[in-house]
Motif scaffolding. Structure first.
Motif, PDB file in Angstrom:
ATOM      1  N   ARG A 179       0.845  -1.197   0.000  1.00  0.00           N
ATOM      2  CA  ARG A 179       0.000   0.000   0.000  1.00  0.00           C
ATOM      3  C   ARG A 179       0.873   1.237   0.000  1.00  0.00           C
ATOM      4  O   ARG A 179       2.064   1.195   0.345  1.00  0.00           O
ATOM      5  N   THR A 180       0.308   2.353  -0.387  1.00  0.00           N
ATOM      6  CA  THR A 180       1.037   3.621  -0.354  1.00  0.00           C
ATOM      7  C   THR A 180       1.235   4.056   1.101  1.00  0.00           C
ATOM      8  O   THR A 180       0.317   3.986   1.916  1.00  0.00           O
ATOM      9  N   PHE A 181       2.443   4.494   1.408  1.00  0.00           N
ATOM     10  CA  PHE A 181       2.750   4.889   2.774  1.00  0.00           C
ATOM     11  C   PHE A 181       2.052   6.201   3.131  1.00  0.00           C
ATOM     12  O   PHE A 181       1.863   7.080   2.281  1.00  0.00           O
ATOM     13  N   GLU A 182       1.727   6.316   4.399  1.00  0.00           N
ATOM     14  CA  GLU A 182       1.205   7.581   4.908  1.00  0.00           C
ATOM     15  C   GLU A 182       2.357   8.580   5.057  1.00  0.00           C
ATOM     16  O   GLU A 182       3.523   8.259   4.798  1.00  0.00           O
ATOM     17  N   GLU A 183       2.040   9.779   5.500  1.00  0.00           N
ATOM     18  CA  GLU A 183       3.044  10.842   5.580  1.00  0.00           C
ATOM     19  C   GLU A 183       4.233  10.450   6.458  1.00  0.00           C
ATOM     20  O   GLU A 183       5.370  10.857   6.206  1.00  0.00           O
ATOM     21  N   GLY A 184       3.989   9.636   7.480  1.00  0.00           N
ATOM     22  CA  GLY A 184       5.074   9.207   8.354  1.00  0.00           C
ATOM     23  C   GLY A 184       6.083   8.306   7.678  1.00  0.00           C
ATOM     24  O   GLY A 184       7.179   8.087   8.216  1.00  0.00           O
ATOM     25  N   GLY A 185       5.762   7.780   6.508  1.00  0.00           N
ATOM     26  CA  GLY A 185       6.677   6.922   5.767  1.00  0.00           C
ATOM     27  C   GLY A 185       7.250   7.577   4.535  1.00  0.00           C
ATOM     28  O   GLY A 185       7.752   6.886   3.645  1.00  0.00           O
ATOM     29  N   GLN A 186       7.181   8.900   4.465  1.00  0.00           N
ATOM     30  CA  GLN A 186       7.666   9.637   3.296  1.00  0.00           C
ATOM     31  C   GLN A 186       8.762  10.602   3.712  1.00  0.00           C
ATOM     32  O   GLN A 186       8.563  11.430   4.605  1.00  0.00           O
ATOM     33  N   LEU A 187       9.911  10.497   3.062  1.00  0.00           N
ATOM     34  CA  LEU A 187      11.024  11.388   3.386  1.00  0.00           C
ATOM     35  C   LEU A 187      10.791  12.778   2.807  1.00  0.00           C
ATOM     36  O   LEU A 187      10.283  12.911   1.686  1.00  0.00           O
ATOM     37  N   PRO A 188      11.180  13.826   3.535  1.00  0.00           N
ATOM     38  CA  PRO A 188      11.068  15.184   2.981  1.00  0.00           C
ATOM     39  C   PRO A 188      12.046  15.389   1.834  1.00  0.00           C
ATOM     40  O   PRO A 188      13.155  14.834   1.837  1.00  0.00           O
ATOM     41  N   ARG A 189      11.641  16.170   0.881  1.00  0.00           N
ATOM     42  CA  ARG A 189      12.513  16.474  -0.254  1.00  0.00           C
ATOM     43  C   ARG A 189      13.519  17.560   0.145  1.00  0.00           C
ATOM     44  O   ARG A 189      13.300  18.326   1.081  1.00  0.00           O
ATOM     45  N   LEU A 190      14.594  17.635  -0.612  1.00  0.00           N
ATOM     46  CA  LEU A 190      15.656  18.597  -0.313  1.00  0.00           C
ATOM     47  C   LEU A 190      15.558  19.825  -1.202  1.00  0.00           C
ATOM     48  O   LEU A 190      16.575  20.350  -1.668  1.00  0.00           O
ATOM     49  N   ASP A 191      14.334  20.320  -1.437  1.00  0.00           N
ATOM     50  CA  ASP A 191      14.194  21.522  -2.245  1.00  0.00           C
ATOM     51  C   ASP A 191      14.867  22.720  -1.587  1.00  0.00           C
ATOM     52  O   ASP A 191      15.384  23.611  -2.255  1.00  0.00           O
TER      53      ASP A 191
END
Length: 377
Positions: A179-191
């Motif tokens: 399944r697609t991860f929730e926000e807790g499983g997503q790394l922040p981007r380095l913009d």
């Protein structure tokens, strides 16, 4: 000492020779482009423009480079022990479980900065465990690590198909993925890393794992060149007989080195799974384990060389996509040929120009010594 075996200055050995090999590789690639009726100069311009000409292109270049830093370091650590770990692809693939399982458990209740360390630990442990078996077979049973790691790549592929299709696939889904991860499983981007320069990475998945890769490169340098373990690893790689004479336990060093190599390869899974796709799916490694071999060769198995070599292959991936889009005559297969030429000259033909260059610098050294020698009375 004969000229071909004279010691070269470090800047020549680690800088000039790889640069010459790279230039020759691109010259041959230019002939390939010319053979299909396109301009090599325009192709080179599109390559650079696609990789560094705008923020999103830079983001994708560094995203690909992140994968190659991890796998390049993995191969390099094994090289220093005299081992050829070709199993980085399978180790990274299976280590996806070490990333996905903690995320599936924690992403709905914990923030990413709590989940991320768990995923790092999980990926490193699973990658190390997968590399432990070939390492043990080499150390205890004499099974050649090249053969066993190649075979373990196939085992890893079959295992992951089973796990994704029959175990982790959500009920009612046809796609072989978690399944697609929730926000807790997503790394922040380095913009924020590029925004001070007025660059917008757009949709590029350039994320925090890039900084982790740089930290891993520094840690590898410390371990290999500044610790007793690293000294034992390098001694084993230079002369197993000398290592045994010095009391170094050969089987212990082989197993530890392979586990370190597998852990580094395993951490590569963080970048595509947690930083880009936000799920685990089939074939997420996409050949990065094999590219790591070329990166380690071009970087002379040193982190200082591996990082720019990984960025170079990131350029080839991202810039190559730009070329195939703007120049339809040059297909993705031809981009693969260009990448293969770089690998050929950086790896198999790495010593092609070394004898001539060594002779040249030995001659310069002899001439300098003659000029500075005192005149005979």
């Amino acid at each position: 000492m004969s000229a071909p075996y004279a010691k070269l200055p470090a800047w020549v050995d680690y800088g000039l020779i790889p640069l010459i090999n790279l230039v020759v590789a691109f010259m041959v690639a230019g002939l390939v482009v010319l053979a299909v009726g396109e301009s090599p100069l325009r192709a080179a311009s599109l390559l650079i423009q696609g990789a560094f000409g705008y923020g999103e292109g830079i983001g994708f270049t560094l995203y690909y480079a992140t994968n190659f830093i991890f796998t390049g370091l993995a191969v390099a650590v094994a090289f220093h022990c005299g081992l050829f770990n070709i199993g980085g692809e399978g180790q990274a693939y299976v280590a996806g479980l070490g990333v996905a399982l903690p995320i599936l458990w924690l992403d709905q209740i914990m923030p990413w900065y709590v989940v991320f360390p768990a995923a790092i630990l999980g990926s490193a442990l699973v990658g190390a465990a997968w590399a432990f078996i070939p390492g043990w077979l080499q150390a205890k049973r004499g099974s050649h690590v090249v053969i066993t790691t190649i075979m373990f790549n196939f085992i890893a592929s079959s295992l992951m198909v089973y796990v994704l299709v029959d175990v982790l696939k959500p009920a009612g889904s046809m796609a072989p993925q978690t399944r697609t991860f929730e926000e807790g499983g997503q790394l922040p981007r380095l913009d924020w890393l590029l925004s001070p320069f007025g660059l917008d990475i757009g949709g590029a998945p350039f994320n925090l794992s890039f900084l982790l890769a740089l930290v891993a490169a520094f840690v590898v340098w410390v371990v290999i060149w500044r610790t007793r373990l690293g000294y034992e690893i390098r001694t084993m790689g230079h002369s197993p007989k000398a290592a045994r004479y010095a009391g170094i336990k050969e089987s212990r060093i082989i197993i530890i080195t392979m586990m370190m190599s597998g852990a580094l390869a395993g951490m590569m899974a963080l970048n595509p799974i947690m930083g880009d796709q936000h799920r685990m799916q089939l074939d997420f490694v996409t050949g990065a384990g094999f590219v790591g071999i070329a990166v380690a060769l071009m970087g002379r198995s040193h982190p200082v060389g591996i990082v720019p070599a990984a960025i170079l292959f990131g350029v080839l991936y991202q810039g190559g996509a730009e070329i195939s889009f703007e120049m339809p005559q040059i297909s993705r297969d031809m981009i693969t040929i260009i990448q293969g030429l770089v690998i050929l000259f950086a790896g198999a033909l790495e010593n092609m120009f070394r004898p001539a260059i060594t002779t040249f610098f030995a001659t310069l050294g002899s001439a300098g010594e003659t000029k500075t020698a005192p005149a005979a009375e």
